[in-house]
Enzyme design. Structure first.
Site, PDB file in Angstrom:
ATOM      1  N   ARG A 411       3.839  10.744   5.103  1.00  0.00           N
ATOM      2  CA  ARG A 411       4.251   9.906   6.228  1.00  0.00           C
ATOM      3  C   ARG A 411       5.356   8.921   5.857  1.00  0.00           C
ATOM      4  O   ARG A 411       5.260   8.211   4.860  1.00  0.00           O
ATOM      5  CB  ARG A 411       3.039   9.156   6.784  1.00  0.00           C
ATOM      6  CG  ARG A 411       3.338   8.382   8.058  1.00  0.00           C
ATOM      7  CD  ARG A 411       2.076   7.787   8.625  1.00  0.00           C
ATOM      8  NE  ARG A 411       1.171   8.792   9.129  1.00  0.00           N
ATOM      9  CZ  ARG A 411      -0.142   8.811   8.901  1.00  0.00           C
ATOM     10  NH1 ARG A 411      -0.687   7.891   8.131  1.00  0.00           N
ATOM     11  NH2 ARG A 411      -0.902   9.755   9.412  1.00  0.00           N
ATOM     12  N   HIS A 441      -1.822  16.478  -1.623  1.00  0.00           N
ATOM     13  CA  HIS A 441      -1.835  15.086  -2.058  1.00  0.00           C
ATOM     14  C   HIS A 441      -2.123  14.962  -3.551  1.00  0.00           C
ATOM     15  O   HIS A 441      -2.012  13.880  -4.126  1.00  0.00           O
ATOM     16  CB  HIS A 441      -2.892  14.320  -1.248  1.00  0.00           C
ATOM     17  CG  HIS A 441      -2.799  12.834  -1.353  1.00  0.00           C
ATOM     18  ND1 HIS A 441      -3.773  12.078  -1.963  1.00  0.00           N
ATOM     19  CD2 HIS A 441      -1.855  11.954  -0.924  1.00  0.00           C
ATOM     20  CE1 HIS A 441      -3.444  10.798  -1.898  1.00  0.00           C
ATOM     21  NE2 HIS A 441      -2.283  10.694  -1.275  1.00  0.00           N
ATOM     22  N   HIS A 598      -4.468   1.004  -6.580  1.00  0.00           N
ATOM     23  CA  HIS A 598      -4.247   2.365  -6.104  1.00  0.00           C
ATOM     24  C   HIS A 598      -5.046   3.419  -6.871  1.00  0.00           C
ATOM     25  O   HIS A 598      -5.171   4.555  -6.420  1.00  0.00           O
ATOM     26  CB  HIS A 598      -2.741   2.683  -6.186  1.00  0.00           C
ATOM     27  CG  HIS A 598      -2.322   3.874  -5.400  1.00  0.00           C
ATOM     28  ND1 HIS A 598      -1.980   5.059  -5.995  1.00  0.00           N
ATOM     29  CD2 HIS A 598      -2.187   4.064  -4.064  1.00  0.00           C
ATOM     30  CE1 HIS A 598      -1.641   5.940  -5.061  1.00  0.00           C
ATOM     31  NE2 HIS A 598      -1.766   5.358  -3.877  1.00  0.00           N
TER      32      HIS A 598
END
EC number: 2.7.4.1
Length: 691
Positions: A411, A441, A598
């Site tokens: 995105r 991913h 993350h």
């Protein structure tokens, strides 16, 4: 106990969209923290605004679309789409008010105290006004295309997230047309923040928003008219791309066509200045086909996000976090051959404390090594001017067999990834776009090298992207290994991605959408069984988000059996901890600090034989069911211990940057108890790696 508790009770679950919005209050707290350097506080404010933009562009846009179609299905929390939208509205209004309070009452005075000023029209000196008027006439006016609104000039298309002015006029033009309303669209070629020269301001720290200049000199845009008023506005549009992948022959071409219209998609939010009168607001609402509940009034610049542009323009190191240089991994001494090192042992990298250069140098070695036959890599977000991409191109030109799996649907990076794919293909790289219906991913690099008459595989796996910028600002774990079983697993995954292969059996890796979900559920159940039989049950997980309802339910059952569970979740968490008899053995915390958390790490106690995985996947429905993801076990005990100590135990001891989630869905910032020394997990790692 488990037979008497209805784990499907909606009251046990927090809504995922509201949980995602809540994260921004924790980030905004960094902007309000006087102990944070002032330019970093400004940066946090812009991060919140960027997050809020994306929240409306994607989450709210999709929810509104489903609501309009009657296709929204309540989640585990049981809320209808209308209830969710109403609660989003209520909480978003609170966030917007807090953003502008922070800007006016805290950041502007703090910046001013350091000689950095955002000047408004009523604060310009005569000298500053003259300079700005000249700047307007020479640099701004020539590129403007003002539009008077009348039957021959209907309301124009307004580009997503751009600055605009609604101007109220009085008088007649040369054709006798009565002036009532006009629009001024600020082209994206114009800088949104204007830095005044030192000779004009007597210092180098004065800035002016473009909107202020446009409003101040609007009468020059409309000569012959009296400008009664000019009001800022900004519209946010749906940015979720919809491509029916099964019905297109070329995904890149289809995405390119969708991207062309993204900037003018369905509006979802209208931001107006606090002074914008109701009549003007209603006119804008009607033209954008919005509702009153889609309007957000801004007590400050509608594009306040642009204030962050000065971060790089102001050379004041003392107003920013102290600079640090990521440490080069001690495993790779200068001049050492990376293949020799990995042939002897695994190497763990902890970013941003350790440099991403080790990954780049491994690939560089592969490019020049005559024994390397093939290189395979996934790219989700690569960043501009990536050295890895340059090396992949060079490898292909050197005769290596290079395959790159590019996720075109990452995105807001779709356009960049299409360009990247074209560049690689022109260099002779085999480029594939993953699997229809499943985003790729996983973060994987595979190098195949001929050694001693046989082939050996070298692998890099990461929780984060192959993006050097991210590696300096995000916390991530990377594993470099020549383990034969892990190498064989990665080989099979790449074969499946590029060759449309059948179901594969992996020896070491957890693999979404096939085994990751079932493995996580099985490991939670195993801890539950240990607790039920009087053995210690323990789970610690570090994630970006948790919203998969069945995983939450499994964690509830584990808690009810006596398993002790600690969850370190940066963003959205739909689990409610601390509910008596259900989740009183579960604790949830969020760490918000200098770096964006993350890394994803799963740890299961397993009755004294612990298992630890680093993964690209959160415990979210999309990651577990609709994406290509991998979780890799850390097999060498000393490396597993290091990951546990640095990413789990260290974060559980944080009592300054940690936010504790309550059963009511709200977070409370942690503070050291009386007599307890303060501990900040990120700061502790910075100190350890710089020592």
């Amino acid at each position: 106990m488990s037979k008497t508790v209805d784990l499907a009770n909606p009251e046990l679950y927090i809504n995922r969209e509201l949980a995602a919005l809540e994260f921004n209050f924790r980030v905004l707290a960094q902007a309000r923290d006087p102990d944070v350097p002032v330019l970093e506080r400004l940066r946090y404010l812009t991060i919140v605004n960027n997050n809020l933009d994306e929240y409306f562009e994607v989450r709210v846009a999709v929810l509104k679309h489903k609501h309009a179609l009657g296709a929204a299905v309540p989640g585990a929390d049981g809320l209808s789409s209308s209830e969710i939208l109403a609660r989003i509205r209520e909480r978003a209004l609170e966030l917007v008010a807090e953003i502008f309070d922070t800007w006016r009452e805290e950041l502007l005075p703090a910046l001013d105290a350091e000689g950095i000023r955002f000047l408004t029209r009523d604060g310009w000196s005569d000298k500053q006004r003259r300079w700005l008027q000249g700047y307007f006439q020479n640099e701004i006016m020539p590129v403007l295309s003002p539009l008077g609104l009348d039957p021959a000039h209907p309301f124009p298309r307004i580009l997503n997230k751009t600055l605009n002015l609604a101007v109220v006029l009085k008088g007649r033009d040369a054709f006798g047309r009565e002036g009532h309303m006009a629009l001024v669209r600020a082209p994206r070629s114009l800088p949104r923040i204007i830095h005044l020269p030192a000779e004009v301001s007597g210092g180098d720290g004065d800035f002016v928003f473009l909107a202020e200049v446009l409003q101040a000199f609007a009468d020059e845009i409309f000569p012959g008219f009296q400008v009664c008023a000019a009001y800022q506005f900004r519209v946010t549009r749906n940015s979720e791309l919809v491509v029916e992948e099964a019905e297109v022959e070329n995904l890149a071409r289809a995405l390119s066509e969708e991207l062309a219209g993204r900037g003018y998609a369905r509006p979802v939010r209208l931001e107006v200045g606090a002074d914008c009168p109701r009549a003007i607001t209603e006119m804008l609402i009607a033209n954008f086909d919005l509702e009153e509940t889609d309007v957000y009034r801004c007590d400050g610049p509608v594009n306040i996000i642009r204030a962050g542009m000065i971060y790089d323009q102001v050379d004041r190191p003392e107003l920013k976090f102290p600079r640090f240089t990521p440490r080069l991994s001690p495993a790779f001494d200068k001049g050492v051959n990376e293949f020799d090192v990995l042939g002897a042992r695994d190497v763990l990298l902890h970013h941003p404390y350790e440099s991403f250069a080790s990954v780049v140098e491994l690939l560089r070695r592969a490019v020049d090594d005559p024994g390397v036959l093939a290189i395979k890599q996934t790219l989700y977000r690569a960043g501009k001017d990536s050295p890895l991409v340059d090396l992949l191109v060079e490898a292909a030109r050197n005769g290596k067999d290079v395959t790159v799996v590019i996720e075109l649907r990452a995105r807001f990076d779709e356009e960049a990834n299409i360009g990247l794919a074209n560049r690689l293909q022109e260099a002779g790289v085999q480029v594939v776009y993953g699997v229809v219906g499943y985003k790729t991913h996983a973060k994987m690099l595979l190098i195949v090298r001929r050694e001693g008459g046989g082939l050996r595989r070298y692998v890099h796996l990461s929780t984060g992207n192959y993006h050097q910028g991210n590696s300096r600002g995000y916390t991530d774990i990377g594993l470099m290994t020549a383990d034969p079983e892990i190498g064989e697993d990665i080989h099979k995954v790449f074969q499946q991605l590029s060759g449309l292969g059948p179901m594969i059996q992996l020896k070491r890796l957890l693999h979404s959408p096939f085994t990751l979900y079932t493995s996580v559920m099985a490991k939670i159940e195993r801890e539950t069984e240990h607790a039920r039989h009087g053995r210690p049950g323990r789970i610690v997980a570090k994630l970006n988000a948790l919203n998969e309802a069945h995983v939450v339910e499994a964690l509830y059952r584990a808690s009810m059996a006596g398993v002790q569970i600690d969850l370190i979740i940066r963003g959205a968490c739909t689990l409610r901890p601390g509910i008596p008899g259900v989740s009183d053995n579960i604790r949830v915390r969020s760490i918000v600090g200098r770096f964006l958390e993350h890394s994803r790490v799963y740890w299961f106690g397993n009755d004294g034989a612990p298992e630890l995985y680093c993964a690209s996947a959160d415990w979210m429905e999309r990651n577990l069911m609709r994406r290509i993801e991998v979780g890799v076990p850390i097999l060498q005990p000393e490396l597993a211990r290091r990951v546990y100590d640095e990413t789990l135990d260290n974060y559980l001891r944080d009592n300054t940057q940690a936010w504790i989630l309550g059963s009511d869905g709200r977070y409370t910032r942690s503070h050291p108890a009386r007599g307890e020394a303060p501990h900040a997990a990120q700061q502790a790692l910075l100190a350890a790696y710089s020592g």
